[in-house]
Design an enzyme around this catalytic site. Sequence first.
Site, PDB file in Angstrom:
ATOM      1  N   CYS A 194       0.826  -1.203   0.000  1.00  0.00           N
ATOM      2  CA  CYS A 194       0.000   0.000   0.000  1.00  0.00           C
ATOM      3  C   CYS A 194       0.869   1.265   0.000  1.00  0.00           C
ATOM      4  CB  CYS A 194      -0.996  -0.027   1.153  1.00  0.00           C
ATOM      5  SG  CYS A 194      -2.350   1.157   0.967  1.00  0.00           S
ATOM      6  N   HIS A 229      -3.196  -5.007   0.531  1.00  0.00           N
ATOM      7  CA  HIS A 229      -2.716  -5.340   1.875  1.00  0.00           C
ATOM      8  C   HIS A 229      -2.733  -6.862   2.039  1.00  0.00           C
ATOM      9  CE1 HIS A 229      -2.351  -1.506   4.066  1.00  0.00           C
ATOM     10  NE2 HIS A 229      -3.347  -1.075   3.308  1.00  0.00           N
ATOM     11  N   GLU A 234      -1.405  -8.545   4.203  1.00  0.00           N
ATOM     12  CA  GLU A 234      -1.419  -8.884   5.630  1.00  0.00           C
ATOM     13  C   GLU A 234      -2.821  -8.818   6.244  1.00  0.00           C
ATOM     14  OE1 GLU A 234      -0.923  -4.366   5.845  1.00  0.00           O
ATOM     15  OE2 GLU A 234      -0.672  -5.994   4.395  1.00  0.00           O
TER      16      GLU A 234
END
Length: 230
Positions: free
Chosen positions: A95, A182, A184
Site C-alpha cells: 500500500c 494489503h 497482511e
Amino acid sequence: MKINILVCDWFEDILPPFLPTFPTLIYNLFNQVDATIEYELFDVQKGNFPQLNGNEINLITGSRAGVYENLPWVTALLDFIRSAHQAKAKLVGFCFGHQAIAQALGGEVAPSGKGWGTGIRSSQVIHPEALKYFPDGKMYLNYNHNDQVMQLPPEAELLATSDFCPNEAFMVGNHILCFQGHPEYTKQYAQHVLEKAKGKDAELIRKAMESLQLQTAQGATIARWILNLN
C-alpha cells in the site's frame, strides 16, 4: 530468514481489541508460510532504519500519510529506498510502501479520482513472473487506499492491473516487489476497518463487506512470493 519491518504507521488509535499491534498482522501472514522467520521493527516516523543487508527483506508498511507530503520522515524513507535499490537489497512495499517505492524511484503518486479502494478486489495478472504464483491470471487482495501510483518508475515492470487501479503491483529487477493491496489483512481486520469507517458512502461499505464474503484474499501466496526474492 529475517524480515525488517519498516513501520510507517502504528494505527494505535484504531486497532481492534483482538490485535495487539499492527505488525502482528505481518507476523501472522509470513508465519503461516515459514514459522522460523525472524523479525525486527523499525519506527520510520522516528527516523529508524535497518542497515542494508542483502540477505534480509525490508518490508515497508501502510500509512495514513501520503508519499508526496513534505514530511521529514517521508523524505528520509525515500532516500532509504533509493539507497536500498542501489545496493540491490530486498525491498517490499504494501500500500503506502508500494507508493513510496514508486515515488522514490521516479514514479508518480497522487490521490485517485476514483475514491476509496476497499474490500477485496481482483486484478489481472499480466507478467510471467506473477503467473508463476497466480496461474489462473487473477489476484485477489484486500485494499484500503485513496492514493494510487499514477506512473510507474522507469525501471519497473508491471505485474498486475485493474480498471480501478492500473498499477496494482510491480517489480524492479529481482529484488523489489510492490503491491497496492494489503496481503497482511485478514477478513476479521478488514471488517473492523469497514465498521470503523466514518464519512464514507454506505453503499460502498456494503459492497466491500459483501466482497469479504464472496472472495478469499490470497495474502499467503504473496508471502511465498516475497520469501522467494533473490
